[in-house]
Design a protein around this motif. Structure first.
Motif, short mmCIF file in Angstrom:
data_model
loop_
_atom_site.label_atom_id
_atom_site.label_comp_id
_atom_site.label_asym_id
_atom_site.label_seq_id
_atom_site.Cartn_x
_atom_site.Cartn_y
_atom_site.Cartn_z
N GLY A 55 48.23 -65.91 87.09
CA GLY A 55 47.34 -65.24 88.05
C GLY A 55 46.26 -64.44 87.37
N LEU A 56 46.65 -63.67 86.34
CA LEU A 56 45.67 -62.85 85.64
C LEU A 56 44.63 -63.71 84.91
CD1 LEU A 56 44.63 -60.12 84.58
CD2 LEU A 56 46.26 -60.32 82.70
N LEU A 57 45.09 -64.73 84.19
CA LEU A 57 44.18 -65.58 83.42
C LEU A 57 43.26 -66.38 84.35
CD1 LEU A 57 46.75 -66.80 80.76
CD2 LEU A 57 44.90 -65.15 80.39
N SER A 58 43.79 -66.82 85.49
CA SER A 58 42.95 -67.51 86.47
C SER A 58 41.87 -66.57 87.01
CB SER A 58 43.80 -68.03 87.63
OG SER A 58 44.69 -69.03 87.20
N SER A 59 42.25 -65.34 87.28
CA SER A 59 41.28 -64.37 87.81
C SER A 59 40.18 -64.08 86.80
CB SER A 59 42.01 -63.08 88.18
OG SER A 59 42.97 -63.30 89.19
N ILE A 60 40.55 -63.94 85.54
CA ILE A 60 39.55 -63.72 84.49
C ILE A 60 38.57 -64.89 84.45
CG2 ILE A 60 39.20 -63.56 82.00
CD1 ILE A 60 41.87 -62.03 81.87
N ALA A 61 39.09 -66.11 84.50
CA ALA A 61 38.23 -67.29 84.45
C ALA A 61 37.31 -67.34 85.65
CB ALA A 61 39.09 -68.56 84.39
N GLN A 62 37.84 -67.01 86.83
CA GLN A 62 37.02 -67.05 88.04
C GLN A 62 35.90 -66.02 87.99
OE1 GLN A 62 39.93 -66.58 91.14
NE2 GLN A 62 40.98 -68.47 90.58
N ILE A 63 36.19 -64.82 87.53
CA ILE A 63 35.16 -63.79 87.50
C ILE A 63 34.08 -64.12 86.47
CG2 ILE A 63 36.22 -62.22 85.79
CD1 ILE A 63 34.55 -61.15 89.05
N VAL A 64 34.48 -64.68 85.33
CA VAL A 64 33.49 -65.08 84.33
C VAL A 64 32.62 -66.21 84.88
CG1 VAL A 64 33.18 -66.13 82.05
CG2 VAL A 64 34.86 -64.32 82.36
N SER A 65 33.24 -67.16 85.57
CA SER A 65 32.51 -68.27 86.15
C SER A 65 31.45 -67.79 87.13
CB SER A 65 33.49 -69.21 86.86
OG SER A 65 32.81 -70.24 87.54
N ILE A 66 31.84 -66.89 88.04
CA ILE A 66 30.90 -66.38 89.02
C ILE A 66 29.79 -65.56 88.35
CG2 ILE A 66 30.65 -64.78 90.95
CD1 ILE A 66 31.84 -67.37 91.79
N MET A 67 30.15 -64.78 87.34
CA MET A 67 29.15 -63.96 86.65
C MET A 67 28.13 -64.84 85.93
SD MET A 67 31.39 -60.76 85.18
CE MET A 67 29.95 -59.85 84.62
N VAL A 68 28.58 -65.93 85.32
CA VAL A 68 27.65 -66.84 84.64
C VAL A 68 26.69 -67.45 85.66
CG1 VAL A 68 27.49 -69.07 83.45
CG2 VAL A 68 29.12 -67.36 82.67
N LEU A 305 16.58 -61.67 80.50
CA LEU A 305 16.56 -60.25 80.86
C LEU A 305 16.64 -60.06 82.37
CD1 LEU A 305 16.30 -57.32 80.01
CD2 LEU A 305 13.81 -57.59 80.03
N GLN A 306 15.92 -60.89 83.11
CA GLN A 306 15.94 -60.80 84.57
C GLN A 306 17.34 -61.12 85.10
OE1 GLN A 306 12.47 -62.29 86.87
NE2 GLN A 306 13.95 -63.61 87.91
N GLY A 307 18.00 -62.09 84.46
CA GLY A 307 19.36 -62.43 84.87
C GLY A 307 20.33 -61.31 84.61
N LEU A 308 20.22 -60.66 83.46
CA LEU A 308 21.10 -59.54 83.13
C LEU A 308 20.86 -58.36 84.07
CD1 LEU A 308 20.89 -59.66 79.23
CD2 LEU A 308 22.84 -60.31 80.65
N GLU A 309 19.61 -58.14 84.44
CA GLU A 309 19.30 -57.06 85.38
C GLU A 309 19.92 -57.34 86.75
OE1 GLU A 309 15.07 -56.91 85.28
OE2 GLU A 309 14.99 -55.54 83.55
N THR A 310 20.02 -58.61 87.12
CA THR A 310 20.65 -58.97 88.39
C THR A 310 22.12 -58.57 88.41
OG1 THR A 310 19.13 -60.84 88.68
CG2 THR A 310 21.18 -60.89 89.94
N LEU A 311 22.81 -58.76 87.28
CA LEU A 311 24.23 -58.42 87.20
C LEU A 311 24.44 -56.91 87.21
CD1 LEU A 311 25.64 -60.90 84.52
CD2 LEU A 311 25.66 -61.14 87.00
N MET A 316 26.69 -55.54 92.85
CA MET A 316 27.22 -56.70 92.15
C MET A 316 28.57 -56.41 91.52
SD MET A 316 25.34 -59.55 92.17
CE MET A 316 25.65 -59.23 93.90
N LEU A 317 28.69 -55.24 90.89
CA LEU A 317 29.94 -54.88 90.23
C LEU A 317 31.06 -54.77 91.27
CD1 LEU A 317 28.65 -52.23 87.65
CD2 LEU A 317 29.13 -54.66 87.28
N LEU A 318 30.78 -54.21 92.44
CA LEU A 318 31.79 -54.12 93.49
C LEU A 318 32.14 -55.50 94.00
CD1 LEU A 318 30.50 -51.02 95.49
CD2 LEU A 318 32.59 -51.15 94.12
N PHE A 319 31.16 -56.37 94.13
CA PHE A 319 31.42 -57.74 94.60
C PHE A 319 32.34 -58.46 93.63
CE2 PHE A 319 30.33 -62.28 94.60
CZ PHE A 319 30.64 -62.60 95.91
N PHE A 320 32.02 -58.34 92.33
CA PHE A 320 32.88 -58.98 91.33
C PHE A 320 34.29 -58.44 91.38
CE2 PHE A 320 28.75 -59.49 88.76
CZ PHE A 320 28.53 -60.75 89.31
#
Length: 320
Positions: A55-68, A305-311, A316-320
């Protein structure tokens, strides 16, 4: 130069993470992360709720995927609101859809199939983006560029599923065939690099009766291929090669999914060629047809830079 440094830094981080997982996760202690006491069972024992590394490793993968995906969409000027709503629509269909397909193929009600989710997402994504443009696009006064958006989602998916294969190693699922029963070339390739799973509660033990046996490290190979393809796709995307990024990540993930099942020992449905393999191959053909219909001119330039500013935003942090 900054694009290469950023992607290179992610590569070091991701592959160090994968190396750790390959080394320790087949062990017995890396399946149950923690247990929450539920109620007394008598004689001093308790029944509990197991929290798994899966569960933890799946969650990490999902959050990284969405952030990318969000990073890349932001890099081409897609607003946060558009990105969040698009993601919710696609995930809202893919997640229950993956369960329904797994139930139809495998007859198991408690299974979510990543292969099914990927196929549904590939079919849905172009139309979800076009629908967004004729609804939200008019509202916000800005349309999502279809090709870059597809490339962003495909790149995020590749990295997410690559990192997510560590969850499979922890649980002992999606396991490879035993080396002793494999083709001599396969035995030679993986004579040194293989997995040996320990623990009676891992799926490879109770479903495959192969605990303690050398098996093809199919989860590890998939993790390296998908993560590497995702990183390459990210670099292509940041240099404006959106079509190449989409085709690379899609071809590697789906065609390898179709081939890799030949090296897997877990049950994937009836027939010598499973439904998941058919869906994977058809997904690539489908997207090539879609690409032939999309206008490829006047595409926006990508800005890291524009992409990083979006994150970097509280919402966004609350959504993630």
């Amino acid at each position: 130069m900054w694009n290469e440094l950023f992607v290179g830094g992610l590569a070091v981080l991701f592959f160090a993470y994968l190396h750790w997982g390959f080394r320790v996760l087949p062990g017995e202690r890396w399946q149950i992360l923690a247990t929450l006491p539920h109620r007394p069972a008598g004689n001093g024992d308790w029944q509990g709720l197991n929290l798994t590394w899966y569960g933890l490793l799946s969650s990490i993968a999902q959050i990284v995927s969405i952030m990318v995906a969000f990073l890349l969409l932001g890099a081409v000027g897609v607003t946060r609101s558009e990105t969040v709503l698009l993601s919710l629509v696609i995930l809202g269909v893919c997640i229950p859809g993956s369960k329904i397909v797994a139930l139809l193929v495998e007859g198991k009600s408690a299974v979510f199939s990543v292969g099914a989710a990927a196929a549904i997402g590939i079919v849905l994504a172009p139309w979800a983006i076009l629908l967004s443009n004729v609804t939200l696009g008019r509202w916000f006064g800005h349309e999502v560029p279809v090709l870059p958006a597809l490339a962003a989602f495909s790149t995020g998916y590749a990295i997410g599923e690559g990192l997510g294969r560590l969850a499979c190693i922890s649980f002992g699922c999606c396991y490879g065939k035993p080396l002793r029963a494999s083709h001599p070339l396969v035995q030679w390739l993986f004579a040194r690099w293989h997995f040996v799973f320990h623990g009676n509660t891992k799926k490879i033990a109770y479903a495959g009766n192969m605990a303690g046996e050398k098996v093809v490290p199919i989860q590890g190979v998939t993790a390296v291929l998908y993560t590497g393809a995702g990183l390459a796709g990210m670099l292509l995307f940041l240099h404006g090669a959106y079509e190449a990024a989409l085709l690379l990540t899609l071809a590697v993930t789906q065609l390898w999914r179709a081939f890799s099942e030949l090296l897997r020992a877990d049950w994937r449905g009836t027939g010598s060629f499973s439904v998941y393999q058919v869906l994977a191959v058809l997904s690539v053909v489908y997207m090539m047809v879609v690409l032939s219909l999309l206008p490829l001119s006047e595409l926006p330039a990508a800005s890291l830079l524009q992409g990083l500013e979006t994150l970097w935003h509280p919402g966004m942090l609350l959504f993630f």
